[in-house]
Design an enzyme around this catalytic site. Structure first.
Site, PDB file in Angstrom:
ATOM      1  N   ARG A   1       0.848  -1.185   0.000  1.00 49.79           N
ATOM      2  CA  ARG A   1       0.000   0.000   0.000  1.00 49.79           C
ATOM      3  C   ARG A   1       0.888   1.240   0.000  1.00 49.79           C
ATOM      4  NH1 ARG A   1      -3.556  -2.665  -1.609  1.00 49.79           N
ATOM      5  NH2 ARG A   1      -5.609  -3.007  -0.703  1.00 49.79           N
TER       6      ARG A   1
ATOM      7  N   GLU B   1      -3.579   7.162  -4.534  1.00 49.13           N
ATOM      8  CA  GLU B   1      -3.659   6.793  -5.959  1.00 49.13           C
ATOM      9  C   GLU B   1      -5.104   6.904  -6.451  1.00 49.13           C
ATOM     10  OE1 GLU B   1      -2.065   2.797  -5.175  1.00 49.13           O
ATOM     11  OE2 GLU B   1      -3.986   1.998  -5.882  1.00 49.13           O
TER      12      GLU B   1
ATOM     13  N   HIS C   1      -0.996   0.070  -9.874  1.00 54.05           N
ATOM     14  CA  HIS C   1      -1.658  -0.884  -8.977  1.00 54.05           C
ATOM     15  C   HIS C   1      -2.124  -2.129  -9.745  1.00 54.05           C
ATOM     16  CE1 HIS C   1      -3.942  -1.256  -4.908  1.00 54.05           C
ATOM     17  NE2 HIS C   1      -3.620  -2.450  -5.374  1.00 54.05           N
TER      18      HIS C   1
HETATM   19  C1  DGY Z   1      -5.863  -5.989  -2.696  1.00 56.24           C
HETATM   20  O1  DGY Z   1      -6.605  -6.943  -2.928  1.00 56.24           O
HETATM   21  O2  DGY Z   1      -5.778  -5.476  -1.591  1.00 56.24           O
HETATM   22  C2  DGY Z   1      -5.069  -5.486  -3.839  1.00 56.24           C
HETATM   23  O3  DGY Z   1      -4.340  -4.368  -3.530  1.00 56.24           O
HETATM   24  C3  DGY Z   1      -5.908  -5.261  -5.062  1.00 56.24           C
HETATM   25  O4  DGY Z   1      -4.996  -5.372  -6.125  1.00 56.24           O
END
Ligand code: DGY
Length: 323
Positions: A242, A271, A289
């Site tokens: 993250r 983002e 992402h």
């Molecule tokens: C999640 O599932 O948390 C991912 O970041 C999505 O790609």
């Protein structure tokens, strides 16, 4: 007469296979044009719903929307493993179940972590740009050059499912592995990585640092100036977890001063409105992402979310219940 199907709001468009399944089992309101919904739009659409299927971009679930949801909403299923965008305590207080989609995206996300390691170390960004912009004039023995990955030391910050899958892959690249986690993992899940109970102890061993922990109050801003100072000079940081785990000012300072050789980022604070300074740096490899963004994985995530909803409405405990 058969009981009425539960009413479901899906805040973003999902793979066709998943929407088809949801449309059979629920009175589903789908998001055909895939426009992100505002808090007000979600609240309006939630008025007659029993369940909501949301994504990590529905950040209002961390900032107050849960208290405003109608009493009809009994479950919020997030289409993600990460759930920092959902206020779990607020959901518990309102007796709303929350589920996520672990496991099914582990491999795809670990693949992206390796892509970031390779992309940052080998200069994939500027290499691709040279070819695309027709600026590749000749093969040269001395320029441009990246960095070897084999034989280098990789520190994994967060040894959950994804961290372990990163270790498994990095082992094949002959990297020397280290990890920091709240607790050590079973030896067969560490892939030869050495455990460091204190993060500070691991940092001097990290030619590469891969961020794979969850975003929590404890980890937000963890990769800051002090942490970066403890890495070896010329280290490379990659983040597939993250964005808010990294302090952007500190990372950009490290990349521009030469303290860090490069970075690979798939996730960003706030983002898709990323810190614009990243765009002008030549030593960062940037992705939008893509961690779980394969067809197979996105279908599996949707099916997992649907399994959780089905279990809930059948009176069973959903496998991925977080509340
Ligand atoms: C999640 O599932 O948390 C991912 O970041 C999505 O790609």
């Amino acid at each position: 007469m058969a009981p009425a199907l539960p009413r479901l709001l899906v805040t973003r468009r999902l793979p066709k296979e998943v929407e088809t399944r949801l449309a059979k089992a629920y009175r589903a309101e789908l998001n055909a044009d895939d426009q992100p919904m505002s808090e007000a739009e979600i609240l309006d659409a939630a008025r007659d719903k029993d369940a909501l299927l949301i994504t990590p971009m529905d950040r209002s679930f961390a900032t107050g929307i849960i208290a405003k949801l109608p009493a009809s909403v009994k479950i919020v299923a997030t289409f993600s493993v990460g759930y920092e965008h959902v206020d779990i305590a607020a959901a518990r207080e309102r007796n709303i179940a929350v589920t996520n989609t672990p496991d099914v995206l582990t491999n795809a996300t670990a693949d992206i972590a390796l892509l970031l390691i390779l992309g940052a170390a080998r200069g994939a960004y500027w290499g691709e740009r040279m070819v695309r912009e027709d600026r590749w004039t000749s093969w040269s023995p001395t320029a441009p050059l990246g960095f070897d990955v084999s034989g280098k030391r990789l520190g994994i910050l967060g040894m959950g499912r994804i961290g372990q899958a990163v270790a498994k892959r990095a082992q094949a690249f002959e990297m020397e592995l280290h990890y920091h986690n709240r607790r050590p993992v079973a030896p067969d899940l560490a892939y030869g990585a050495r455990y460091h109970a204190a993060l500070d102890q691991m940092l001097p061993h990290c030619d590469f640092l891969s961020v794979n922990c969850a975003s929590t109050p404890e980890t937000r801003g963890l990769v800051n100036e002090k942490l970066i100072a403890k890495l070896p000079d010329g280290a490379i940081i990659v983040n597939s977890a993250r964005g808010d785990i990294i302090d952007d000012d500190a990372l950009i300072a490290g990349l521009t001063s030469g303290k860090l050789a490069a970075a690979g980022l798939d996730v960003f604070r706030n983002e898709p409105r990323i810190d614009p300074r990243y765009r002008s740096l030549d030593n960062v490899f940037l992705l939008p992402h893509l961690g779980s963004a394969t067809r197979d994985t996105r279908i599996a995530m949707g099916m997992r979310a649907a399994d959780n909803l089905d279990a809930f409405f059948a009176g069973r405990r959903p496998a991925d219940l977080l509340t």
